[in-house]
Design a protein around this motif. Structure first.
Motif, PDB file in Angstrom:
ATOM      1  N   GLY A  79      -7.774  22.157   5.362  1.00 30.22           N
ATOM      2  CA  GLY A  79      -7.069  23.435   5.515  1.00 30.22           C
ATOM      3  C   GLY A  79      -5.745  23.201   6.202  1.00 30.22           C
ATOM      4  N   ALA A  80      -5.200  24.263   6.744  1.00 30.13           N
ATOM      5  CA  ALA A  80      -3.852  24.174   7.300  1.00 30.13           C
ATOM      6  C   ALA A  80      -3.759  23.292   8.543  1.00 30.13           C
ATOM      7  CB  ALA A  80      -3.341  25.570   7.624  1.00 30.13           C
ATOM      8  N   GLY A  81      -4.864  23.106   9.261  1.00 34.38           N
ATOM      9  CA  GLY A  81      -4.825  22.308  10.485  1.00 34.38           C
ATOM     10  C   GLY A  81      -4.462  23.150  11.701  1.00 34.38           C
ATOM     11  N   SER A 138      -0.193  37.640  -3.903  1.00 35.37           N
ATOM     12  CA  SER A 138      -0.393  38.852  -3.088  1.00 35.37           C
ATOM     13  C   SER A 138      -0.694  38.514  -1.631  1.00 35.37           C
ATOM     14  CB  SER A 138      -1.512  39.711  -3.674  1.00 35.37           C
ATOM     15  OG  SER A 138      -2.767  39.162  -3.367  1.00 35.37           O
ATOM     16  N   GLU A 139      -1.320  37.350  -1.401  1.00 36.47           N
ATOM     17  CA  GLU A 139      -1.692  37.045  -0.017  1.00 36.47           C
ATOM     18  C   GLU A 139      -0.471  36.815   0.875  1.00 36.47           C
ATOM     19  OE1 GLU A 139      -5.448  34.824   0.104  1.00 36.47           O
ATOM     20  OE2 GLU A 139      -4.962  34.340   2.185  1.00 36.47           O
ATOM     21  N   ARG A 140       0.674  36.573   0.266  1.00 41.74           N
ATOM     22  CA  ARG A 140       1.891  36.378   1.074  1.00 41.74           C
ATOM     23  C   ARG A 140       2.292  37.668   1.785  1.00 41.74           C
ATOM     24  NH1 ARG A 140       4.707  33.054  -3.624  1.00 41.74           N
ATOM     25  NH2 ARG A 140       3.144  31.409  -3.702  1.00 41.74           N
ATOM     26  N   GLY A 182      -5.410  16.696  -0.449  1.00 46.94           N
ATOM     27  CA  GLY A 182      -4.293  17.436  -1.034  1.00 46.94           C
ATOM     28  C   GLY A 182      -3.956  18.567  -0.083  1.00 46.94           C
ATOM     29  N   GLU A 183      -3.520  18.181   1.119  1.00 45.43           N
ATOM     30  CA  GLU A 183      -3.263  19.205   2.143  1.00 45.43           C
ATOM     31  C   GLU A 183      -1.776  19.453   2.257  1.00 45.43           C
ATOM     32  OE1 GLU A 183      -5.493  21.467   2.942  1.00 45.43           O
ATOM     33  OE2 GLU A 183      -6.767  19.864   3.709  1.00 45.43           O
ATOM     34  N   HIS A 184      -1.436  20.727   2.305  1.00 43.30           N
ATOM     35  CA  HIS A 184      -0.030  21.148   2.385  1.00 43.30           C
ATOM     36  C   HIS A 184       0.780  20.626   1.195  1.00 43.30           C
ATOM     37  CE1 HIS A 184      -0.115  23.164   6.284  1.00 43.30           C
ATOM     38  NE2 HIS A 184      -0.975  22.236   6.660  1.00 43.30           N
ATOM     39  N   THR A 185       0.144  20.550   0.050  1.00 42.78           N
ATOM     40  CA  THR A 185       0.864  20.187  -1.171  1.00 42.78           C
ATOM     41  C   THR A 185       0.992  21.386  -2.111  1.00 42.78           C
ATOM     42  OG1 THR A 185      -1.241  19.412  -2.066  1.00 42.78           O
ATOM     43  CG2 THR A 185       0.232  17.727  -1.199  1.00 42.78           C
ATOM     44  N   GLY A 202       1.990  30.912   1.672  1.00 41.71           N
ATOM     45  CA  GLY A 202       1.052  29.893   1.206  1.00 41.71           C
ATOM     46  C   GLY A 202       1.192  29.549  -0.260  1.00 41.71           C
ATOM     47  N   GLY A 203       0.457  28.506  -0.662  1.00 43.85           N
ATOM     48  CA  GLY A 203       0.388  28.115  -2.070  1.00 43.85           C
ATOM     49  C   GLY A 203      -0.797  28.804  -2.719  1.00 43.85           C
ATOM     50  N   GLY A 204      -1.302  28.228  -3.789  1.00 41.97           N
ATOM     51  CA  GLY A 204      -2.351  28.925  -4.535  1.00 41.97           C
ATOM     52  C   GLY A 204      -3.697  28.237  -4.538  1.00 41.97           C
ATOM     53  N   MET A 205      -3.889  27.252  -3.632  1.00 41.26           N
ATOM     54  CA  MET A 205      -5.147  26.494  -3.684  1.00 41.26           C
ATOM     55  C   MET A 205      -6.381  27.354  -3.434  1.00 41.26           C
ATOM     56  SD  MET A 205      -6.505  23.370  -1.327  1.00 41.26           S
ATOM     57  CE  MET A 205      -5.717  23.835   0.186  1.00 41.26           C
ATOM     58  N   ASP A 206      -6.335  28.147  -2.368  1.00 40.66           N
ATOM     59  CA  ASP A 206      -7.570  28.786  -1.901  1.00 40.66           C
ATOM     60  C   ASP A 206      -8.089  29.798  -2.903  1.00 40.66           C
ATOM     61  OD1 ASP A 206      -6.771  27.334   0.239  1.00 40.66           O
ATOM     62  OD2 ASP A 206      -6.249  29.040   1.503  1.00 40.66           O
ATOM     63  N   GLN A 207      -7.156  30.569  -3.453  1.00 38.64           N
ATOM     64  CA  GLN A 207      -7.552  31.623  -4.392  1.00 38.64           C
ATOM     65  C   GLN A 207      -8.073  30.991  -5.677  1.00 38.64           C
ATOM     66  OE1 GLN A 207      -4.538  31.141  -3.008  1.00 38.64           O
ATOM     67  NE2 GLN A 207      -4.311  32.797  -1.523  1.00 38.64           N
ATOM     68  N   ALA A 208      -7.417  29.906  -6.127  1.00 39.02           N
ATOM     69  CA  ALA A 208      -7.889  29.239  -7.356  1.00 39.02           C
ATOM     70  C   ALA A 208      -9.267  28.623  -7.122  1.00 39.02           C
ATOM     71  CB  ALA A 208      -6.883  28.174  -7.791  1.00 39.02           C
ATOM     72  N   ASP A 232      -5.426  30.372  14.442  1.00 34.43           N
ATOM     73  CA  ASP A 232      -5.163  31.789  14.170  1.00 34.43           C
ATOM     74  C   ASP A 232      -3.910  31.935  13.318  1.00 34.43           C
ATOM     75  OD1 ASP A 232      -4.677  34.451  14.145  1.00 34.43           O
ATOM     76  OD2 ASP A 232      -4.160  34.614  16.275  1.00 34.43           O
ATOM     77  N   LYS A 233      -4.155  32.337  12.064  1.00 35.24           N
ATOM     78  CA  LYS A 233      -3.053  32.367  11.107  1.00 35.24           C
ATOM     79  C   LYS A 233      -2.038  33.479  11.391  1.00 35.24           C
ATOM     80  CE  LYS A 233      -2.352  29.882   7.516  1.00 35.24           C
ATOM     81  NZ  LYS A 233      -3.147  30.071   6.387  1.00 35.24           N
ATOM     82  N   SER A 234      -2.355  34.409  12.301  1.00 35.05           N
ATOM     83  CA  SER A 234      -1.399  35.508  12.466  1.00 35.05           C
ATOM     84  C   SER A 234      -0.394  35.239  13.591  1.00 35.05           C
ATOM     85  CB  SER A 234      -2.139  36.822  12.708  1.00 35.05           C
ATOM     86  OG  SER A 234      -2.879  36.732  13.887  1.00 35.05           O
TER      87      SER A 234
HETATM   88  P1  NG1 Z   1      -6.045  27.771   5.195  1.00 40.52           P
HETATM   89  O1  NG1 Z   1      -6.798  26.605   5.639  1.00 40.52           O
HETATM   90  O2  NG1 Z   1      -6.904  28.764   4.506  1.00 40.52           O
HETATM   91  O3  NG1 Z   1      -5.205  28.344   6.252  1.00 40.52           O
HETATM   92  C1  NG1 Z   1      -3.660  27.206   4.076  1.00 40.52           C
HETATM   93  C2  NG1 Z   1      -3.085  27.854   2.820  1.00 40.52           C
HETATM   94  C3  NG1 Z   1      -3.275  26.974   1.581  1.00 40.52           C
HETATM   95  C4  NG1 Z   1      -2.825  25.549   1.833  1.00 40.52           C
HETATM   96  C5  NG1 Z   1      -3.458  25.017   3.125  1.00 40.52           C
HETATM   97  C6  NG1 Z   1      -2.957  23.650   3.500  1.00 40.52           C
HETATM   98  C7  NG1 Z   1      -3.130  30.302   2.661  1.00 40.52           C
HETATM   99  C8  NG1 Z   1      -3.924  31.481   2.270  1.00 40.52           C
HETATM  100  N1  NG1 Z   1      -3.745  29.123   2.570  1.00 40.52           N
HETATM  101  O4  NG1 Z   1      -5.062  27.216   4.006  1.00 40.52           O
HETATM  102  O5  NG1 Z   1      -2.591  27.555   0.495  1.00 40.52           O
HETATM  103  O6  NG1 Z   1      -1.433  25.464   1.882  1.00 40.52           O
HETATM  104  O7  NG1 Z   1      -3.191  25.880   4.226  1.00 40.52           O
HETATM  105  O8  NG1 Z   1      -3.226  22.717   2.511  1.00 40.52           O
HETATM  106  O9  NG1 Z   1      -1.980  30.432   3.049  1.00 40.52           O
END
Ligand code: NG1
Length: 459
Positions: free
Chosen positions: A400-402, A173-175, A43-46, A181-187, A228-230
């Motif tokens: 994760g995001a890949g 809040s993480e936005r 369930g990635e990027h859903t 992002g969606g809400g997977m990680d926090q949930a 690197d997410k930033s």
């Molecule tokens: P990670 O792997 O933590 O970067 C990100 C998003 C998730 C989800 C996945 C892809 C954040 C905090 N996390 O996860 O919500 O979209 O990518 O499935 O943005």
């Protein structure tokens, strides 16, 4: 006192050590929070399309110790000196640091609580953070941090929220940091349950725990390619959020659905939907690619370009900047998200029934779709996935995001060592000759979700 599930002996010792300093500086109550990272099975990027995911919270967590102070400020120190101490005032709108500062995740969590309790006189807090979720590895160290900070800040202000509300608040809040992002990680971090995977649905948020079959093992291996997410990864991620939303809007208009902005809106309007049909409908309505200036999209949707631009990309510091030189891939992204959603729903059934072979096949298909249609895999992720499969994994995929980060491989418990050996030999020994890979891969277990303890009660 009995601690909530999930705190191991080492974590208890760690919080006691961290609390010592706060105890001498502050006579008040000391709060400790433990919040885990997660590994997503499928369930990635859903999630940001409001469609389901199937992660597990992992037995790697961030621990935070906090005490209310009287300065009206947040003072945050990291047990790892690589992350410098920060101090900032609590105000209605907290300005972010320069992009990439670790403490922006702290600010994000605090801002989320301020937004949720706007009329409350919130006290400041002194906070010590000790993170043990590997950063930038696709295991959601960021959400372990935001969840633990938000829960500690709320507890130090005697505030409580229902867990569903807390997860929704922290996701939003993480936005603040600029990732839409969606809400997977926090949930996952909040609802984690020992030995269980979590079938998470959105709009509204719902979580169903599914027992992991006793013979299943999860091997997680870090490609050591930094996601690197930033930086560029954030731009790639947000671009996909836009592409998925465009697909939903175009499909929604073709199907005469009012106000569909995410693919979940379309799916929920058609309980008997299937991915192939919806993708065909989209293909019949729209070119597979659209210009990044949103002109063609606005034409198809019958709205002005300005209105679409503001609605899709947002405004202010978190506005999404699109590279105008590349087309937006609408069809491929929708094909991934819709087919992945079918896989997730199917995966929940086969996992619950203990049909690990089928689960593995779904994970393999997920990786292929992420590589071909979502274009978020990398050569290194593909290689490490291949090594896991060669070692006998039932299925393997990026998690994760890949764009780097980790892979997850599903295997029989009896086969986990062989899978690890295959990754060591086929991937790490080639990428990092002579290095010891022990800290880069592990068998991870589904662990308990976040919890708060009052240190006075455990002293
Ligand atoms: P990670 O792997 O933590 O970067 C990100 C998003 C998730 C989800 C996945 C892809 C954040 C905090 N996390 O996860 O919500 O979209 O990518 O499935 O943005």
């Amino acid at each position: 006192m009995t601690l909530p599930d999930g705190w191991d002996a080492e974590e208890q010792a760690r919080v006691k050590r961290l609390a010592t300093k706060l105890r001498t500086d502050h006579a008040t109550q000391i709060i400790a929070v433990r919040a885990p990272g997660r590994v997503n099975l499928i369930g990635e990027h859903t999630d940001y399309s409001g469609l389901p995911v199937l992660p597990v919270a992992i037995d790697r967590s961030t621990i935070v110790v906090a005490a209310a102070n009287t300065t009206g400020e947040i003072e945050v120190t990291n047990a790892d000196p690589a992350w410098p101490s920060r101090r900032f005032a609590i105000e209605r709108q907290i300005p972010p640091y320069e992009t990439g500062d670790w403490a922006d995740y702290v600010k994000a969590a605090i801002q989320g609580v301020i937004d949720r309790f706007p009329t409350h006189a919130l006290r400041g807090a002194s906070i010590v953070v000790d993170g043990r979720v590997p950063p930038a590895a696709g295991l959601s160290s960021s959400s372990a941090l935001t969840v633990s900070i938000a829960m500690a800040f709320m507890a130090s202000n005697q505030l409580e929220l229902d867990p569903l509300e807390a997860a929704t608040m922290v996701a939003r809040s993480e936005r603040y940091v600029g990732t839409h992002g969606g809400g997977m990680d926090q949930a996952a971090s909040i609802f984690g349950r020992r030995d269980h995977a979590l079938f998470i649905e959105f709009d509204p948020l719902r979580v169903r725990a599914i027992k992991m079959p006793a013979n299943a093992a999860l091997v997680v291996a870090d490609s050591r390619q930094i996601a690197d997410k930033s930086g560029t990864v954030r731009a790639e991620y947000n671009r996909r959020v836009v592409e998925c939303s465009l697909a939903a809007r175009i499909l929604g208009r073709a199907l005469k659905l009012d106000g569909a902005t995410i693919l979940g809106d379309v799916v929920r309007a058609y309980p008997a939907w299937n991915a192939v049909e919806l993708v065909e409908k989209l293909a019949a309505t729209s070119p597979a690619q659209l210009g990044a200036n949103l002109k063609d999209a606005a034409n198809i949707l019958g709205v002005t370009q300005n209105a679409l631009d503001a609605d899709l990309l947002g405004q202010g510091p978190t506005r999404i900047a699109l590279d105008p030189t590349r087309p937006l891939e609408v069809l491929k992204r929708a094909r991934h998200v819709l087919s992945e959603t079918e896989r997730v729903i199917h995966a929940a059934t086969v996992l619950e029934a203990g049909r690990l072979d089928e689960m593995g096949t779904l994970m393999d298909a997920s990786h292929q779709s992420l590589a071909d249609d979502f274009e978020c895999s990398t050569q290194r992720l593909d290689e490490i996935v291949e090594c896991a499969r060669r070692g006998g994994a039932l299925g393997a995929r990026l998690t994760g995001a890949g764009f780097g980060g980790s892979i997850v491989a599903l295997c029989e418990v009896s086969n986990a060592a062989a899978v690890i050996e295959s990754i060591d030999r086929g991937y790490y020994a080639k990428q990092y000759p002579g290095a010891a890979p022990e800290n880069w891969r592990a068998v991870l277990h589904a662990g308990a979700g976040a919890s708060v303890i009052d240190m006075r009660a455990t002293a």
